[in-house]
Design a protein around this motif. Structure first.
Motif, PDB file in Angstrom:
ATOM      1  N   ASN A 256      -3.801  24.228 -58.694  1.00  0.00           N
ATOM      2  CA  ASN A 256      -3.387  24.220 -57.292  1.00  0.00           C
ATOM      3  C   ASN A 256      -3.758  25.539 -56.613  1.00  0.00           C
ATOM      4  O   ASN A 256      -4.304  25.549 -55.512  1.00  0.00           O
ATOM      5  CB  ASN A 256      -1.888  23.962 -57.193  1.00  0.00           C
ATOM      6  CG  ASN A 256      -1.470  23.562 -55.797  1.00  0.00           C
ATOM      7  OD1 ASN A 256      -2.261  22.974 -55.065  1.00  0.00           O
ATOM      8  ND2 ASN A 256      -0.246  23.866 -55.434  1.00  0.00           N
ATOM      9  N   ARG A 257      -3.489  26.655 -57.269  1.00  0.00           N
ATOM     10  CA  ARG A 257      -3.820  27.963 -56.685  1.00  0.00           C
ATOM     11  C   ARG A 257      -5.328  28.145 -56.516  1.00  0.00           C
ATOM     12  O   ARG A 257      -5.792  28.694 -55.525  1.00  0.00           O
ATOM     13  CB  ARG A 257      -3.284  29.093 -57.546  1.00  0.00           C
ATOM     14  CG  ARG A 257      -1.810  29.263 -57.428  1.00  0.00           C
ATOM     15  CD  ARG A 257      -1.379  30.489 -58.168  1.00  0.00           C
ATOM     16  NE  ARG A 257       0.055  30.655 -58.059  1.00  0.00           N
ATOM     17  CZ  ARG A 257       0.679  31.761 -58.365  1.00  0.00           C
ATOM     18  NH1 ARG A 257       0.015  32.795 -58.819  1.00  0.00           N
ATOM     19  NH2 ARG A 257       1.982  31.838 -58.245  1.00  0.00           N
ATOM     20  N   MET A 258      -6.096  27.697 -57.518  1.00  0.00           N
ATOM     21  CA  MET A 258      -7.551  27.845 -57.430  1.00  0.00           C
ATOM     22  C   MET A 258      -8.114  27.039 -56.266  1.00  0.00           C
ATOM     23  O   MET A 258      -8.980  27.523 -55.529  1.00  0.00           O
ATOM     24  CB  MET A 258      -8.219  27.405 -58.737  1.00  0.00           C
ATOM     25  CG  MET A 258      -7.978  28.339 -59.902  1.00  0.00           C
ATOM     26  SD  MET A 258      -8.930  27.929 -61.370  1.00  0.00           S
ATOM     27  CE  MET A 258      -8.289  26.346 -61.835  1.00  0.00           C
ATOM     28  N   VAL A 259      -7.621  25.817 -56.074  1.00  0.00           N
ATOM     29  CA  VAL A 259      -8.140  24.975 -54.998  1.00  0.00           C
ATOM     30  C   VAL A 259      -7.690  25.517 -53.647  1.00  0.00           C
ATOM     31  O   VAL A 259      -8.500  25.631 -52.711  1.00  0.00           O
ATOM     32  CB  VAL A 259      -7.679  23.515 -55.192  1.00  0.00           C
ATOM     33  CG1 VAL A 259      -8.002  22.667 -53.973  1.00  0.00           C
ATOM     34  CG2 VAL A 259      -8.329  22.925 -56.427  1.00  0.00           C
ATOM     35  N   ILE A 260      -6.412  25.867 -53.527  1.00  0.00           N
ATOM     36  CA  ILE A 260      -5.880  26.336 -52.242  1.00  0.00           C
ATOM     37  C   ILE A 260      -6.521  27.660 -51.832  1.00  0.00           C
ATOM     38  O   ILE A 260      -6.702  27.929 -50.646  1.00  0.00           O
ATOM     39  CB  ILE A 260      -4.342  26.471 -52.311  1.00  0.00           C
ATOM     40  CG1 ILE A 260      -3.705  25.119 -52.633  1.00  0.00           C
ATOM     41  CG2 ILE A 260      -3.765  27.023 -51.018  1.00  0.00           C
ATOM     42  CD1 ILE A 260      -4.059  24.032 -51.675  1.00  0.00           C
ATOM     43  N   LEU A 261      -6.883  28.497 -52.790  1.00  0.00           N
ATOM     44  CA  LEU A 261      -7.519  29.778 -52.466  1.00  0.00           C
ATOM     45  C   LEU A 261      -8.829  29.565 -51.708  1.00  0.00           C
ATOM     46  O   LEU A 261      -9.124  30.249 -50.734  1.00  0.00           O
ATOM     47  CB  LEU A 261      -7.764  30.572 -53.751  1.00  0.00           C
ATOM     48  CG  LEU A 261      -8.494  31.910 -53.596  1.00  0.00           C
ATOM     49  CD1 LEU A 261      -7.590  32.889 -52.850  1.00  0.00           C
ATOM     50  CD2 LEU A 261      -8.866  32.463 -54.954  1.00  0.00           C
ATOM     51  N   HIS A 262      -9.619  28.589 -52.156  1.00  0.00           N
ATOM     52  CA  HIS A 262     -10.925  28.348 -51.542  1.00  0.00           C
ATOM     53  C   HIS A 262     -10.884  27.283 -50.445  1.00  0.00           C
ATOM     54  O   HIS A 262     -11.744  27.273 -49.558  1.00  0.00           O
ATOM     55  CB  HIS A 262     -11.943  27.946 -52.612  1.00  0.00           C
ATOM     56  CG  HIS A 262     -12.168  29.019 -53.637  1.00  0.00           C
ATOM     57  ND1 HIS A 262     -12.876  30.166 -53.350  1.00  0.00           N
ATOM     58  CD2 HIS A 262     -11.759  29.137 -54.921  1.00  0.00           C
ATOM     59  CE1 HIS A 262     -12.902  30.943 -54.433  1.00  0.00           C
ATOM     60  NE2 HIS A 262     -12.235  30.332 -55.403  1.00  0.00           N
ATOM     61  N   TYR A 263      -9.912  26.363 -50.534  1.00  0.00           N
ATOM     62  CA  TYR A 263      -9.795  25.278 -49.556  1.00  0.00           C
ATOM     63  C   TYR A 263      -8.346  25.179 -49.076  1.00  0.00           C
ATOM     64  O   TYR A 263      -7.580  24.351 -49.560  1.00  0.00           O
ATOM     65  CB  TYR A 263     -10.230  23.943 -50.176  1.00  0.00           C
ATOM     66  CG  TYR A 263     -11.618  23.969 -50.718  1.00  0.00           C
ATOM     67  CD1 TYR A 263     -12.715  23.816 -49.892  1.00  0.00           C
ATOM     68  CD2 TYR A 263     -11.843  24.152 -52.082  1.00  0.00           C
ATOM     69  CE1 TYR A 263     -14.001  23.850 -50.389  1.00  0.00           C
ATOM     70  CE2 TYR A 263     -13.122  24.190 -52.593  1.00  0.00           C
ATOM     71  CZ  TYR A 263     -14.199  24.037 -51.742  1.00  0.00           C
ATOM     72  OH  TYR A 263     -15.463  24.068 -52.244  1.00  0.00           O
ATOM     73  N   PRO A 264      -7.947  26.007 -48.118  1.00  0.00           N
ATOM     74  CA  PRO A 264      -6.562  25.993 -47.640  1.00  0.00           C
ATOM     75  C   PRO A 264      -6.180  24.625 -47.060  1.00  0.00           C
ATOM     76  O   PRO A 264      -6.978  23.969 -46.394  1.00  0.00           O
ATOM     77  CB  PRO A 264      -6.539  27.059 -46.541  1.00  0.00           C
ATOM     78  CG  PRO A 264      -7.733  27.907 -46.787  1.00  0.00           C
ATOM     79  CD  PRO A 264      -8.744  27.031 -47.449  1.00  0.00           C
TER      80      PRO A 264
ATOM     81  N   ALA B   5      -6.076  18.760 -54.519  1.00  0.00           N
ATOM     82  CA  ALA B   5      -5.816  19.454 -55.785  1.00  0.00           C
ATOM     83  C   ALA B   5      -5.108  18.520 -56.751  1.00  0.00           C
ATOM     84  O   ALA B   5      -5.423  18.489 -57.952  1.00  0.00           O
ATOM     85  CB  ALA B   5      -4.986  20.714 -55.530  1.00  0.00           C
ATOM     86  N   GLY B   6      -4.168  17.739 -56.244  1.00  0.00           N
ATOM     87  CA  GLY B   6      -3.500  16.742 -57.083  1.00  0.00           C
ATOM     88  C   GLY B   6      -4.458  15.683 -57.580  1.00  0.00           C
ATOM     89  O   GLY B   6      -4.377  15.244 -58.730  1.00  0.00           O
ATOM     90  N   ARG B   7      -5.359  15.272 -56.715  1.00  0.00           N
ATOM     91  CA  ARG B   7      -6.357  14.269 -57.127  1.00  0.00           C
ATOM     92  C   ARG B   7      -7.292  14.823 -58.195  1.00  0.00           C
ATOM     93  O   ARG B   7      -7.695  14.109 -59.115  1.00  0.00           O
ATOM     94  CB  ARG B   7      -7.149  13.806 -55.913  1.00  0.00           C
ATOM     95  CG  ARG B   7      -6.335  12.958 -54.974  1.00  0.00           C
ATOM     96  CD  ARG B   7      -7.154  12.491 -53.802  1.00  0.00           C
ATOM     97  NE  ARG B   7      -6.312  11.708 -52.909  1.00  0.00           N
ATOM     98  CZ  ARG B   7      -6.429  11.707 -51.599  1.00  0.00           C
ATOM     99  NH1 ARG B   7      -7.374  12.427 -51.018  1.00  0.00           N
ATOM    100  NH2 ARG B   7      -5.631  10.983 -50.858  1.00  0.00           N
ATOM    101  N   ILE B   8      -7.641  16.082 -58.059  1.00  0.00           N
ATOM    102  CA  ILE B   8      -8.490  16.715 -59.084  1.00  0.00           C
ATOM    103  C   ILE B   8      -7.752  16.739 -60.418  1.00  0.00           C
ATOM    104  O   ILE B   8      -8.332  16.430 -61.466  1.00  0.00           O
ATOM    105  CB  ILE B   8      -8.899  18.136 -58.641  1.00  0.00           C
ATOM    106  CG1 ILE B   8      -9.834  18.082 -57.444  1.00  0.00           C
ATOM    107  CG2 ILE B   8      -9.565  18.898 -59.793  1.00  0.00           C
ATOM    108  CD1 ILE B   8     -10.079  19.420 -56.783  1.00  0.00           C
TER     109      ILE B   8
END
Length: 133
Positions: free
Chosen positions: A80-88, A94-97
């Motif tokens: 979640n942090r990795m995705v939100i960092l690059h794609y706010p 992120a859940g789907r990933i």
């Protein structure tokens, strides 16, 4: 609610201790009868654990499982942090990933299990120069 669950679990635990015996009066099969006859009385839990850790294949299995599980847990925790960092604002994706990772792992485990069962190539997965037999 937790007290009720704890009470039921405790009651079931006590019933299991009282009702179930260590082994049946009569062995359920001839193999189990032979197992009872050949069992050494000095075999302990600790000696079986020591014997397991002297087995190189078991140690390699434990290490590879630990690396695989550790990598998965680390990725799952930080995804979640990795995705939100690059794609706010993309928490749903992120859940789907994460769901995709879990489903791909389950499918991969099933496919590789069926593959190994049909081809009987368990030991061929190791490198040709590998000394594990």
């Amino acid at each position: 609610m937790f007290y009720i669950i704890a009470g039921v679990a405790t009651l079931l635990f006590i019933l299991v201790i009282i009702v179930f015996k260590e082994k049946p009066k009569h062995p359920p099969s001839r193999a189990q009868s032979l197992s009872y006859a050949l069992a050494s009385p000095d075999a302990s839990y600790l000696s079986s654990i020591v014997r397991l850790f002297k087995n190189l294949n078991f140690v390699l299995l434990i290490i590879t499982y630990g690396l695989n599980a550790g990598a998965f847990y680390a990725l799952s925790t930080l995804l979640n942090r990795m995705v939100i960092l690059h794609y706010p604002g993309e928490e749903v994706n992120a859940g789907r990933i994460g769901l995709t990772i879990v489903i791909a792992g389950m499918l991969g485990a099933m496919i590789s299990g069926v593959w190994l069962d049909r081809t009987k190539t368990y030991k061929n997965l190791c490198h040709p120069n590998c000394m594990i037999q």
